[in-house]
Design a protein around this motif. Structure first.
Motif, short mmCIF file in Angstrom:
data_model
loop_
_atom_site.label_atom_id
_atom_site.label_comp_id
_atom_site.label_asym_id
_atom_site.label_seq_id
_atom_site.Cartn_x
_atom_site.Cartn_y
_atom_site.Cartn_z
N GLU A 194 0.91 -1.06 -0.11
CA GLU A 194 -0.08 -0.13 -0.11
C GLU A 194 0.85 1.20 -0.07
O GLU A 194 1.72 1.65 0.91
N HIS A 195 0.87 1.79 -1.29
CA HIS A 195 1.76 3.23 -1.41
C HIS A 195 1.43 4.50 -0.64
O HIS A 195 2.00 5.43 -0.50
N ARG A 218 -0.04 4.57 2.10
CA ARG A 218 -0.11 4.64 3.83
C ARG A 218 0.79 5.52 4.42
O ARG A 218 2.09 5.80 3.77
N TYR A 233 1.37 -4.61 3.24
CA TYR A 233 0.65 -4.97 2.12
C TYR A 233 -0.49 -4.40 2.13
O TYR A 233 -1.25 -3.90 3.24
N LYS A 234 -1.47 -4.41 0.86
CA LYS A 234 -2.71 -3.78 0.78
C LYS A 234 -3.57 -4.80 1.70
O LYS A 234 -3.32 -5.74 2.19
N GLU A 235 -4.77 -3.92 2.08
CA GLU A 235 -5.60 -4.47 2.92
C GLU A 235 -6.05 -5.71 2.65
O GLU A 235 -6.43 -6.77 3.58
N ASN A 236 -6.41 -6.04 1.49
CA ASN A 236 -6.92 -7.17 0.89
C ASN A 236 -5.80 -8.33 0.87
O ASN A 236 -6.22 -9.47 0.40
N VAL A 250 -4.26 -9.07 -6.37
CA VAL A 250 -4.49 -7.62 -6.66
C VAL A 250 -5.28 -7.20 -7.68
O VAL A 250 -6.04 -6.22 -8.03
#
Length: 144
Positions: A22-23, A25, A85-88, A142
């Motif tokens: 996640e960029h 954040r 990492y991204k939420e999912n 993703v």
């Protein structure tokens, strides 16, 4: 084979840093910064191990140990960043176990056939390609 070892290491790095993280954040991200030091060090050590094996003037046990340590440091450094990492996207216990098993198989091949150049390269490729494929599978989630 050397090209594919380096290619899969680079691919693992790119998938994780550019696609899984996640960029946007907002955080200090010290772990991310310090892990990059170890990523760079481990890539340099992989290069040294490959050069030592190529020269043929080094103890196979030393070169094999250096390669194993380098790859373990590289993938531990990459996995240290899974918190970003991204939420999912989550690395499950199954993913981590698969990465561990693939790494142990590659290490075993390097150590069992320690004096063989091909075993050295194949064992290293198993480690890098196996870990790359786990991250690649995560990346596909993703882009769904």
């Amino acid at each position: 084979m050397v090209f594919f070892i380096v290619f899969t290491m680079f691919g693992s790095y790119v998938i994780q840093i550019h696609n899984l993280m996640e960029h946007h954040r907002v955080e200090r991200s010290l772990r991310l910064m310090f892990s990059h030091y170890f990523v760079v060090i481990s890539i340099n050590l992989v290069t040294v191990a490959l050069e030592l094996v190529h020269s043929g003037e080094v103890n196979h046990i030393f070169a094999g140990g250096l390669m194993i340590a380098s790859l373990v440091i590289f993938y531990l450094s990459i996995m240290a960043n899974k918190e970003y990492y991204k939420e999912n996207i989550k690395l499950t216990k199954k993913d981590i176990l698969l990465m561990f098993v693939v790494t142990v198989i590659g290490i075993s091949i390097i150590l069992i056939f320690i004096s063989s150049l091909y075993a050295f390269l194949i064992g290293s490729l198993i480690i890098t390609f196996g870990n790359f494929s786990v991250l690649l599978r995560k990346q596909k989630k993703v882009f769904k």
